[in-house]
Design an enzyme around this catalytic site. Structure first.
Site, PDB file in Angstrom:
ATOM      1  N   LYS A  22       0.716  -1.213   0.075  1.00 19.41           N
ATOM      2  CA  LYS A  22       0.254   0.002   0.106  1.00 19.41           C
ATOM      3  C   LYS A  22       0.723   1.120  -0.219  1.00 19.41           C
ATOM      4  O   LYS A  22       0.822   2.172  -0.677  1.00 19.41           O
ATOM      5  CB  LYS A  22      -0.941   0.067   1.172  1.00 19.41           C
ATOM      6  N   CYS A 118      -4.656  13.132  12.436  1.00 17.64           N
ATOM      7  CA  CYS A 118      -5.062  11.705  12.466  1.00 17.64           C
ATOM      8  C   CYS A 118      -4.887  10.969  13.793  1.00 17.64           C
ATOM      9  O   CYS A 118      -4.108  11.696  14.696  1.00 17.64           O
ATOM     10  CB  CYS A 118      -4.288  11.231  11.275  1.00 17.64           C
ATOM     11  N   ARG A 123       1.413  14.677  13.118  1.00 19.15           N
ATOM     12  CA  ARG A 123       1.996  14.559  11.745  1.00 19.15           C
ATOM     13  C   ARG A 123       2.118  16.019  10.961  1.00 19.15           C
ATOM     14  O   ARG A 123       1.394  16.125   9.733  1.00 19.15           O
ATOM     15  CB  ARG A 123       1.239  13.626  10.989  1.00 19.15           C
TER      16      ARG A 123
END
Ligand code: UD1
Length: 422
Positions: A22, A118, A123
């Site tokens: 992914k 998130c 981040r």
């Protein structure tokens, strides 16, 4: 919303095929923006994150055609390109920020929404933007969007020292630098296999890149890139996750396409915990040496260290180990959200800041649980497979982001697991 029902119990046996990565695919797809010739990816995973990137690239004017039930992605960006990546798509997935470098390299400007927070931490994107600024981009934050513009319409090569070996920033700068004027050097670059995979693809498109897989990556800008076909590298996180299934449940499972070199630090910890990993003709075989798992300490680090993306799953294993294990999370500040759910299943875990202390218990007990991120969700499935009774894992959409056919793959080796449609 669908959920997953797991009944703990039996040993596992059989084979699990491992998909393309992914995280590699999400970096490879935006590379299509760097050329007006077609880019084709084979061995692509069938995941909702890939569909999100397809939607994002489509909104930018690229064509992404899914062939062979999604295993092949045929992409082309020969038409006019829209340089605005909208919040509505970007907020769904942080990896959307990987269009910033390619858009800036191709069009000389880009407007990309900041992804927002998130579940596993804040981040920020400062490493990406500081690097692009060194290459001559002016970047302002307005209305929640990064507005980036290259001086004179073209990025130029620069020496960039990363304060931290960020995976996404290495990918963004590497893509941006392929079409910049002159040479770019990234010091303290990330060394993950997904970076090497991206560099391989970019080289196949005509880019000049050296040193990928080491801490210093050098990119010599070229005038244009051409089309290519590239096979996505094996998903080492899916691989590690399924290696833990026979480790937790007992039995023996072969992971088709598995490679030890993708997961050396992880395999060392498995060995210390009493799990044997051996190479087979088609991948790796995993089996538990003794009845009892041994406690081990784990610290997450950038590659080649122990991957943060396997920390939650490793914790599920260590919940029933003989003794106390200490897990230190060094990459993300808030990545123990699975611990309270594992505690609901009878685990003995104490979390203080970035450290989790796990005292092994004899047996976990099934419970209804939910998770707030992808890797946490799959750790609860693994825990459920070893627990007494039934475990229901809700918020399955997290799993759909990163694990294709998780129920089919685990049923294929004898797990008692099913998806309950709501
Ligand atoms: C990638 C992976 C993710 C994995 C992570 C670390 C993809 C799509 N995702 O995420 O699964 O968990 O690597 O192996 O490949 N940071 C900053 N400023 C920045 C960028 C990052 O402070 O500009 C910090 C982050 O907040 C985090 C750390 O650096 O604490 C690592 O982030 P990074 O390596 O960039 O991870 P991602 O590329 O987002």
């Amino acid at each position: 919303m669908d959920s997953i029902l797991v009944r703990g119990g039996g040993k596992l046996s059989g084979q699990i095929p491992i998909a393309g990565a992914k995280n590699a695919c999400l970096a490879l797809m935006p590379a299509t923006l760097l050329s007006d010739e077609p880019l084709t990816l084979t061995n692509a995973p069938r995941l909702s994150d890939i569909r999100t990137m397809t939607e994002l690239l489509g909104s930018l004017g690229a064509e992404v055609t899914s062939l062979q039930e999604g295993k092949v992605l045929a992409m082309a960006s020969h038409g006019p390109i829209n340089t605005r990546a909208e919040y509505d798509i970007v907020r769904k997935m942080r990896a959307s920020n990987l269009v910033l470098g390619p858009l800036l390299a191709r069009e000389g400007h880009a407007e990309v929404s900041l992804p927002g927070g998130c579940a596993i931490g804040a981040r920020p994107m400062d490493i990406h933007t500081d690097g692009l600024a060194k290459m001559g981009a002016q970047i302002d934050l307005r209305d929640g969007y990064l507005h980036a513009k290259a001086d004179g319409g073209k990025l130029r090569g620069a020496v960039i020292d990363f304060p931290f070996a960020s995976v996404g920033a290495t990918e963004n700068i590497m893509m941006a630098a392929t079409l910049a004027k002159g040479t770019t050097v990234i010091n303290n670059a990330a060394r993950e296999p997904e970076i090497v995979d991206l560099a391989d693809c970019l080289r196949a498109m005509g880019a000049q890149i050296d040193g990928d897989g080491t801490s210093t990556v050098t990119i010599q800008g070229v005038d244009r890139l051409h089309g290519a076909t590239h096979r996505v590298v094996t998903d080492r996180i899916e691989l590690g996750t399924y290696m833990l299934a026979p480790a937790i449940c007992g039995g023996e499972v072969e992971l088709l396409g598995g490679r030890i070199d993708l997961l050396e630090a992880f395999c060392e910890k498995l060995d210390a915990a009493g799990i044997s990993v051996s190479e087979t003709e088609n991948g790796l075989s995993v089996t538990r040496r003794e009845d009892q798992i041994r406690a081990v300490d784990v610290t997450t680090e950038p590659f080649p260290g122990f991957p943060t993306d396997l920390q939650a799953q490793m914790m599920a294993l260590l919940c029933t180990a003989d003794g106390t294990s200490v897990l230190e999370e060094k990459i993300f500040e808030n990545r123990f959200m699975h611990a309270p759910e594992l505690i609901r299943m009878g685990a003995d875990i104490e979390v203080h800041g970035g450290t989790a202390t796990v005292k092994g218990v004899a047996k976990l007990k099934g419970a209804p649980v939910m998770a707030t991120d992808l890797r946490a969700s799959v750790s609860l499935i693994l825990a459920g497979m070893a627990a007494e009774g039934e475990t229901t894992v809700s918020r399955v959409y997290h799993l759909d982001r990163g694990y294709e056919h998780v129920v089919t793959k685990l049923r294929g080796v004898g797990a008692d697991i099913e998806r309950i449609k709501s």
